[in-house]
Design an enzyme around this catalytic site. Structure first.
Site, mmCIF file in Angstrom:
data_model
loop_
_atom_site.group_PDB
_atom_site.id
_atom_site.type_symbol
_atom_site.label_atom_id
_atom_site.label_comp_id
_atom_site.label_asym_id
_atom_site.label_seq_id
_atom_site.Cartn_x
_atom_site.Cartn_y
_atom_site.Cartn_z
ATOM 1 N N LYS A 48 0.845 -1.192 0.000
ATOM 2 C CA LYS A 48 0.000 0.000 0.000
ATOM 3 C C LYS A 48 0.881 1.243 0.000
ATOM 4 O O LYS A 48 1.820 1.345 0.822
ATOM 5 C CB LYS A 48 -0.860 -0.048 1.271
HETATM 6 O O1 G3P Z 1 -9.438 1.940 5.231
HETATM 7 C C1 G3P Z 1 -8.906 3.139 5.682
HETATM 8 C C2 G3P Z 1 -9.366 3.326 7.050
HETATM 9 O O2 G3P Z 1 -8.540 2.688 7.934
HETATM 10 C C3 G3P Z 1 -9.603 4.723 7.425
HETATM 11 O O3 G3P Z 1 -10.742 4.697 8.161
HETATM 12 O O4 G3P Z 1 -12.323 5.513 9.805
HETATM 13 O O5 G3P Z 1 -9.883 6.096 9.998
HETATM 14 O O6 G3P Z 1 -11.310 7.118 8.225
HETATM 15 P P1 G3P Z 1 -11.083 5.936 9.110
#
Ligand code: G3P
Length: 220
Positions: A83
């Protein structure tokens, strides 16, 4: 739609694996840091639990460092997808790694233009962040729809991995938009199971059967 678990927590992964519906895992440096185990070791452990694509993110901003880390991460297991962030350096690293046959997930995508760059660089996945766009008053799901349409127009092979999904409505809307993958926190997958009519219906079935035959499930 493939379901990935968006976590580096081994207990959540083991528990999710038991349902038989998890196709892969995504991690990022914040999720790895929460577990307190260094990146490569934690990715190795995750690969032992889930047999599917495992996204492991480089912790670097310069293309050369991304390339070095990416090649090392890819050597951990055949299921590792490297990634990289959607920056100039990340896109350069994606192009080179993809040409070397290493699969790349381009993350932190917040616009259709950025998604075009990822596809042109040969990304295996692009990760648009739905929840974080909603957080700033934009409509994250519109971005999923735009990217799916643009990729279809040109027959790009890059898969749309809807990320930063925060609730079950996000998952359903991403599926309706045609996202190839949704990556879900454990609690969101868990919530997909629940419906009050399922609980009520099951309760009734059990009671009706027991009443008719005055038996317990042990005597069936
Ligand atoms: O998949 C990406 C994720 O980890 C981000 O999620 O909820 O931190 O915006 P969030």
């Amino acid at each position: 739609m493939k379901f990935f678990l968006d976590t580096a927590n081994l207990e959540e992964l083991k528990s999710g694996a038991r349902w038989g519906i998890i196709d892969g895992v995504t991690t990022n440096p914040s999720l790895i840091a929460k577990e307190g185990v260094a990146l490569e070791e934690q990715i190795r452990r995750i690969c032992e639990i889930i047999d599917g694509d495992i996204s492991a993110e480089v912790v670097a901003v310069k293309a050369d460092e991304m390339l070095e880390q990416g090649r090392r991460l890819a050597r951990i297991h055949k299921n590792v997808v490297v990634k990289v962030p959607l920056t100039r350096d990340g896109i350069r690293a994606c192009s080179i790694l993809s040409q070397e046959g290493i699969r790349v997930n381009v993350t932190l995508c917040f616009s259709a233009g950025q998604a075009l760059l990822a596809a042109k660089a040969g990304a295996y996945f692009v990760s648009p962040f739905v929840g974080r766009l909603d957080d700033i008053g934009a409509n994250g799901m519109d971005l999923i729809r735009e990217i799916v349409q643009i990729y279809r127009n040109y027959g790009f092979n890059t898969q749309v991995l809807a990320a930063s999904l925060r609730n079950t409505t996000h998952v359903i809307e991403a599926a309706k938009a045609g996202a190839h993958v949704g990556t879900l926190p454990y609690k969101v997958v868990d919530a997909l199971f629940d419906h009050p009519l399922t609980d009520k219906g099951l309760d009734q079935f059990m009671k009706d059967y027991a009443r008719a035959f005055q038996t317990t499930s042990a005597a069936i």
